[in-house]
Write a protein that holds these residues in place. Structure first.
Motif, PDB file in Angstrom:
ATOM      1  N   LEU A 105       0.816  -1.216   0.000  1.00  0.00           N
ATOM      2  CA  LEU A 105       0.000   0.000   0.000  1.00  0.00           C
ATOM      3  C   LEU A 105       0.851   1.269   0.000  1.00  0.00           C
ATOM      4  O   LEU A 105       0.368   2.326  -0.395  1.00  0.00           O
ATOM      5  CB  LEU A 105      -0.940   0.007   1.208  1.00  0.00           C
ATOM      6  N   GLY A 106       2.083   1.150   0.412  1.00  0.00           N
ATOM      7  CA  GLY A 106       2.966   2.307   0.434  1.00  0.00           C
ATOM      8  C   GLY A 106       3.882   2.335  -0.769  1.00  0.00           C
ATOM      9  O   GLY A 106       3.580   2.963  -1.792  1.00  0.00           O
ATOM     10  N   ASP A 107       4.981   1.636  -0.672  1.00  0.00           N
ATOM     11  CA  ASP A 107       6.020   1.661  -1.703  1.00  0.00           C
ATOM     12  C   ASP A 107       5.557   1.168  -3.071  1.00  0.00           C
ATOM     13  O   ASP A 107       5.946   1.714  -4.096  1.00  0.00           O
ATOM     14  CB  ASP A 107       7.231   0.827  -1.263  1.00  0.00           C
ATOM     15  N   ALA A 108       4.718   0.135  -3.102  1.00  0.00           N
ATOM     16  CA  ALA A 108       4.310  -0.444  -4.382  1.00  0.00           C
ATOM     17  C   ALA A 108       3.130   0.292  -5.021  1.00  0.00           C
ATOM     18  O   ALA A 108       2.825   0.071  -6.185  1.00  0.00           O
ATOM     19  CB  ALA A 108       3.976  -1.924  -4.214  1.00  0.00           C
ATOM     20  N   GLY A 109       2.462   1.145  -4.280  1.00  0.00           N
ATOM     21  CA  GLY A 109       1.417   1.975  -4.853  1.00  0.00           C
ATOM     22  C   GLY A 109       0.052   1.347  -5.009  1.00  0.00           C
ATOM     23  O   GLY A 109      -0.790   1.862  -5.754  1.00  0.00           O
ATOM     24  N   PHE A 110      -0.217   0.249  -4.313  1.00  0.00           N
ATOM     25  CA  PHE A 110      -1.552  -0.346  -4.384  1.00  0.00           C
ATOM     26  C   PHE A 110      -2.533   0.467  -3.552  1.00  0.00           C
ATOM     27  O   PHE A 110      -2.154   1.164  -2.614  1.00  0.00           O
ATOM     28  CB  PHE A 110      -1.539  -1.803  -3.909  1.00  0.00           C
ATOM     29  N   GLU A 111      -3.807   0.341  -3.891  1.00  0.00           N
ATOM     30  CA  GLU A 111      -4.883   1.011  -3.158  1.00  0.00           C
ATOM     31  C   GLU A 111      -5.642   0.038  -2.263  1.00  0.00           C
ATOM     32  O   GLU A 111      -6.338   0.460  -1.349  1.00  0.00           O
ATOM     33  CB  GLU A 111      -5.876   1.647  -4.135  1.00  0.00           C
ATOM     34  N   ARG A 112      -5.493  -1.281  -2.550  1.00  0.00           N
ATOM     35  CA  ARG A 112      -6.257  -2.288  -1.815  1.00  0.00           C
ATOM     36  C   ARG A 112      -5.491  -3.606  -1.826  1.00  0.00           C
ATOM     37  O   ARG A 112      -4.995  -4.028  -2.865  1.00  0.00           O
ATOM     38  CB  ARG A 112      -7.628  -2.458  -2.479  1.00  0.00           C
ATOM     39  N   VAL A 113      -5.436  -4.236  -0.657  1.00  0.00           N
ATOM     40  CA  VAL A 113      -4.884  -5.591  -0.530  1.00  0.00           C
ATOM     41  C   VAL A 113      -6.003  -6.443   0.057  1.00  0.00           C
ATOM     42  O   VAL A 113      -6.644  -6.060   1.036  1.00  0.00           O
ATOM     43  CB  VAL A 113      -3.642  -5.622   0.390  1.00  0.00           C
ATOM     44  N   GLU A 114      -6.234  -7.601  -0.548  1.00  0.00           N
ATOM     45  CA  GLU A 114      -7.296  -8.496  -0.096  1.00  0.00           C
ATOM     46  C   GLU A 114      -6.726  -9.794   0.462  1.00  0.00           C
ATOM     47  O   GLU A 114      -5.665 -10.248   0.034  1.00  0.00           O
ATOM     48  CB  GLU A 114      -8.225  -8.857  -1.258  1.00  0.00           C
ATOM     49  N   LEU A 115      -7.460 -10.370   1.388  1.00  0.00           N
ATOM     50  CA  LEU A 115      -7.223 -11.723   1.878  1.00  0.00           C
ATOM     51  C   LEU A 115      -8.515 -12.497   1.638  1.00  0.00           C
ATOM     52  O   LEU A 115      -9.607 -11.949   1.817  1.00  0.00           O
ATOM     53  CB  LEU A 115      -6.914 -11.736   3.376  1.00  0.00           C
TER      54      LEU A 115
END
Length: 173
Positions: free
Chosen positions: A116-126
């Protein structure tokens, strides 16, 4: 490579293959993940040498070994990556001797912060089977929000199963 106070999340190496076999053959891991049965050294070598680096090379994910004091503690990954929507899914499994010690929670926090920070994603799901109590606990302790249950969304060893959907978004950091 990511580091926390006690963990290193690093690329898999050829020398990890025997540990990957041991972890992937563990009955608890087999119960919840759609891994080959039996899981052989050939499967592990293909995963370590081709699949994991290949996902990264084409931008579809990243796979990391979790290391604690030099010992192989498990695997954590990002997969089903959608760069347009800036969404990715995280998965993980731990070696039996590292379960219940907070290792997976720490690894999940570290990788989700990086995504969410360095890689620039807006959402991570499990996506976790409701019966997988330990994994659901990791999701909650890692700061993910439970969104609901996707019915018949998973497939493990010939059986359909529901999956609890959790998310962490950039605003959660």
């Amino acid at each position: 490579m990511l580091r926390t106070d006690r963990l290193v999340l690093r690329p898999l190496r050829e020398s990890d293959a025997p540990d990957v076999v041991a972890g992937a053959c563990d009955p608890v891991t087999q119960q919840w993940l759609p891994l080959p049965r039996p899981y052989t050294i050939e499967h592990a070598r293909a995963f370590v040498n081709r699949l994991a680096p290949g996902l990264h090379a084409i931008g579809h994910g990243v796979v990391r070994a979790i290391e604690v004091d030099g010992a192989f503690a498990g695997v954590i990954d990002l997969k089903r990556t959608d760069w347009v929507a800036r969404v990715t899914e995280m998965g993980y499994w731990a070696m039996p001797e590292f379960r219940g010690r907070g290792v997976m929670t720490e690894a999940t926090v570290a990788l989700s912060r990086w995504a969410l920070g360095d890689a620039g994603f807006e959402r991570v799901e499990l996506r976790i089977a409701p019966g997988n109590i330990a994994s659901n606990r990791v999701a909650i302790k890692s700061g993910f929000t439970r969104e609901g249950v996707a019915r018949s969304a998973g497939y493990v060893h010939g059986n359909r199963l529901d999956l609890v959907i959790y998310s962490k978004i950039i605003q959660d950091l």
